[in-house]
Design an enzyme around this catalytic site. Structure first.
Site, PDB file in Angstrom:
ATOM      1  N   LYS A 167      20.835  58.888  42.477  1.00 56.60           N
ATOM      2  CA  LYS A 167      20.376  58.765  43.861  1.00 56.60           C
ATOM      3  C   LYS A 167      20.522  60.111  44.577  1.00 56.60           C
ATOM      4  O   LYS A 167      21.386  60.907  44.219  1.00 56.60           O
ATOM      5  CB  LYS A 167      21.242  57.743  44.598  1.00 56.60           C
ATOM      6  CG  LYS A 167      20.964  56.298  44.251  1.00 56.60           C
ATOM      7  CD  LYS A 167      21.842  55.365  45.081  1.00 56.60           C
ATOM      8  CE  LYS A 167      21.621  53.907  44.700  1.00 56.60           C
ATOM      9  NZ  LYS A 167      20.259  53.427  44.967  1.00 56.60           N
ATOM     10  N   ARG A 193      19.877  44.063  38.711  1.00 53.88           N
ATOM     11  CA  ARG A 193      19.239  42.964  37.965  1.00 53.88           C
ATOM     12  C   ARG A 193      19.751  42.900  36.534  1.00 53.88           C
ATOM     13  O   ARG A 193      19.834  41.840  35.932  1.00 53.88           O
ATOM     14  CB  ARG A 193      17.709  43.112  38.035  1.00 53.88           C
ATOM     15  CG  ARG A 193      17.165  44.354  37.396  1.00 53.88           C
ATOM     16  CD  ARG A 193      15.766  44.710  37.902  1.00 53.88           C
ATOM     17  NE  ARG A 193      15.819  45.336  39.228  1.00 53.88           N
ATOM     18  CZ  ARG A 193      14.758  45.732  39.913  1.00 53.88           C
ATOM     19  NH1 ARG A 193      13.548  45.558  39.421  1.00 53.88           N
ATOM     20  NH2 ARG A 193      14.883  46.289  41.101  1.00 53.88           N
TER      21      ARG A 193
HETATM   22  N1  BES Z   1      21.892  49.027  45.240  1.00 54.01           N
HETATM   23  C1  BES Z   1      20.532  49.418  45.282  1.00 54.01           C
HETATM   24  C2  BES Z   1      19.750  48.750  46.401  1.00 54.01           C
HETATM   25  C3  BES Z   1      20.137  49.153  47.794  1.00 54.01           C
HETATM   26  C4  BES Z   1      19.510  50.228  48.397  1.00 54.01           C
HETATM   27  C5  BES Z   1      21.070  48.448  48.497  1.00 54.01           C
HETATM   28  C6  BES Z   1      19.850  50.579  49.691  1.00 54.01           C
HETATM   29  C7  BES Z   1      21.394  48.790  49.788  1.00 54.01           C
HETATM   30  C8  BES Z   1      20.780  49.872  50.379  1.00 54.01           C
HETATM   31  C9  BES Z   1      19.848  49.077  43.962  1.00 54.01           C
HETATM   32  O1  BES Z   1      20.655  49.114  42.837  1.00 54.01           O
HETATM   33  C10 BES Z   1      18.764  50.070  43.769  1.00 54.01           C
HETATM   34  O2  BES Z   1      19.074  51.201  43.613  1.00 54.01           O
HETATM   35  N2  BES Z   1      17.519  49.612  43.778  1.00 54.01           N
HETATM   36  C11 BES Z   1      16.407  50.460  43.626  1.00 54.01           C
HETATM   37  C12 BES Z   1      15.473  49.797  42.644  1.00 54.01           C
HETATM   38  C13 BES Z   1      14.374  50.678  42.162  1.00 54.01           C
HETATM   39  C14 BES Z   1      14.918  51.803  41.323  1.00 54.01           C
HETATM   40  C15 BES Z   1      13.407  49.829  41.362  1.00 54.01           C
HETATM   41  C16 BES Z   1      15.754  50.656  44.993  1.00 54.01           C
HETATM   42  O3  BES Z   1      15.774  49.733  45.795  1.00 54.01           O
HETATM   43  O4  BES Z   1      15.284  51.750  45.250  1.00 54.01           O
HETATM   44 MN    MN Z   2      20.774  51.078  42.006  1.00 52.85          MN
END
Ligand code: BES
Ligand code: MN
Ligand code: ZN
Length: 490
Positions: free
Chosen positions: A266, A340
């Site tokens: 990230k 997931r």
């Molecule tokens: N934990 C994150 C989702 C999230 C993002 C929660 C911001 C709270 C605030 C999750 O694991 C994630 O990173 N999801 C990605 C999925 C994508 C890579 C398909 C996302 O939402 O960008």
């Molecule tokens: Mn994630």
């Protein structure tokens, strides 16, 4: 924060509630007389009309033993809801938290429910997370330690408080778990924290990595393999129904104690918030505490998958293919779509081991749900209209609101993979729905199931939210407890 219910006011601070249109709250009438009209004069001077949110504070009023009296508006009587009372209790508790007052009495609740909701608001608003502050100046330390709701049917109010107080216990635990820094709360220490709930009569079982390996949980373990901390699956059982063998409701939670994104790292901005990526599990653990505390007459099993998602020489890569416990294979397209991967192995275990009558999972699963719904509504995806509507009603009743989102096979093609049974992301479009569709592939025999994406609500601004301190909201335990209370108890 100690909460009590009693007949007569006698505290450092006394708050009198009144509806819009009362120049002085009716509940303050005798206090006003005892003070020779000082309260009425103060109300007039402050242009008090009983409007929602209006508060007039009178210090050291003549004729009163209290060091402060507050006149508090509730707004229009026919508009007053449980939220009105919660927010009023919360506003007062926050206002007086560090004021010097040690005790607060609130006078003028119109009903038993109003009394209990005032108490809940005061209790939740008093929450603080100061464990890591060593530099608190004395005048910044809380003084308010006790709030009493005065008048009405005291015994009935106490009875109404039993369930709400248990939900406050669960909410506070969820907030604590969220707020803990990720170096302190990691899968192993988190599991130990959950184990402590055994003192409430919950049965807690911890599966370590060898145990999960034996079960073939290549998906959950894959996410955790870049971390030096061992992954854990924790199962909490509450068998409160008359028939201890009756199929339970399963509550499943995503417990990523820190989500760096893994190799699909990230960006740095706000990454610290990802200590809250265990919000789904915190909701489940908090709810299990609430249920056990009030001895709910229901069989409920809580299952949380605890892992840390780190980039490392041993971490999973984009392109890796993982084999889930259900036997289905997943091509990892993005290591940041890890939630997931964790959930599907826990969902499999929930079904395999516990044959639940219904499953509700909670997860901070997608950033996309925040774009769709903001920080008020959680998104609900369900294969069952009845369960979806039970969730919606419970959310409305407790003020933890939800909005139903589409679950549909039309999204399947987005998560098809060239190399495996599926891939773990579906592209930019409908990111929350493709995540839900991924989970659905692991629900067997049309078991009633709902997935609640709480990424938008698990942490949020405390501005204009009297019951919250900011950041960890504690979203979940009150919603889940209400779902159980209204639909799953003997
Ligand atoms: N934990 C994150 C989702 C999230 C993002 C929660 C911001 C709270 C605030 C999750 O694991 C994630 O990173 N999801 C990605 C999925 C994508 C890579 C398909 C996302 O939402 O960008
Ligand atoms: Mn994630
Ligand atoms: Zn995540």
């Amino acid at each position: 924060m100690k909460i009590t219910f009693k007949d007569a006011a006698k505290a450092d601070a006394i708050a009198y509630l009144g509806f819009e249109g009362e120049a002085v709250p009716a509940s303050a009438k005798s206090a006003d007389e005892a003070s020779n009209g000082v309260l009425a004069k103060a109300a007039e001077a402050a242009r008090f009309e009983g409007k929602s949110g209006q508060v007039v504070e009178i210090l050291a009023p003549a004729g009163s033993e209290a060091s402060r009296v507050l006149l508090v508006g509730l707004g229009k009587e026919d508009k007053a809801t449980d939220r009105t009372y919660e927010n009023t209790g919360a506003t007062l508790a926050k206002k007086l938290q560090t004021s010097g007052a040690k005790t607060l009495d609130i006078v003028g609740a119109a009903s038993v429910d109003a009394s209990a909701r005032l108490a809940l608001g005061a209790r939740l608003a008093s929450y603080r997370f100061d464990n890591y502050r060593t530099d608190k100046k004395d005048d910044k330390k809380p003084t308010l330690g006790e709030v009493a709701i005065v008048g009405g049917a005291v015994k009935d109010a106490e009875a109404a408080w039993v369930r709400l107080s248990a939900t406050a216990d669960g909410t506070e635990l969820a907030r604590d778990l969220m707020n803990e820094p990720p170096n302190v709360l990691q899968p192993e220490t988190y599991a130990e924290r959950i184990k402590e709930l055994e003192s409430l009569g919950l049965e807690v079982e911890i599966l370590d990595e060898p145990a999960m390996q034996k079960l073939g949980m290549g998906s959950l373990l894959g996410v955790g393999q870049g971390s030096v901390k061992g992954s854990r699956l924790v199962v909490m059982k509450w068998n409160g129904a008359k028939d201890k063998k009756a199929a339970p409701l399963a509550l499943v939670g995503k417990g990523v104690t820190f989500d760096t994104g893994g190799i699909s790292l990230k960006p740095g901005a706000s990454m610290e918030d990802m200590k809250g990526d265990m919000g789904g599990s915190a909701a489940v653990v908090g709810a299990m505490k609430s249920l056990a505390t009030r001895k709910a007459k229901a069989n409920v099993v809580g299952l949380v998958g605890l892992v840390e998602n780190m980039p490392d020489g041993n971490a999973i890569r984009p392109g890796d293919i993982l084999t889930t416990a259900a036997g289905k294979t997943v091509e990892v397209q993005n290591t940041d779509a890890e939630g997931r991967l964790v959930l599907v192995d826990v969902l499999w275990y929930a079904q395999e081991k516990h044959k639940p009558r219904a499953i509700i999972d909670l997860a901070t699963l997608t950033g996309a749900i925040m774009i769709a719904l903001g920080d008020e509504f959680a998104g609900v995806f369900s294969n069952n209209d009845e369960l979806a509507s039970q969730i919606e009603s419970a959310g409305k009743a407790e003020g933890e609101i939800t909005w139903r989102m589409p679950l549909s096979t039309t999204y399947d093609k987005q998560i098809d993979s060239q190399f495996a049974d599926m891939r773990n992301m579906g592209g930019r479009l409908a990111g929350s729905a493709t995540a839900a569709q991924f989970l659905q592939r692991f629900i067997e025999n049309d078991t009633p199931w709902a997935h609640i994406d709480i990424a938008g609500v698990a942490w949020r601004s405390g501005k204009n939210r009297p019951m919250e301190a900011g950041w960890a909201s504690g979203y979940g335990p009150r919603l889940l407890d209400r779902i159980v209370a209204d639909n799953f108890e003997d």
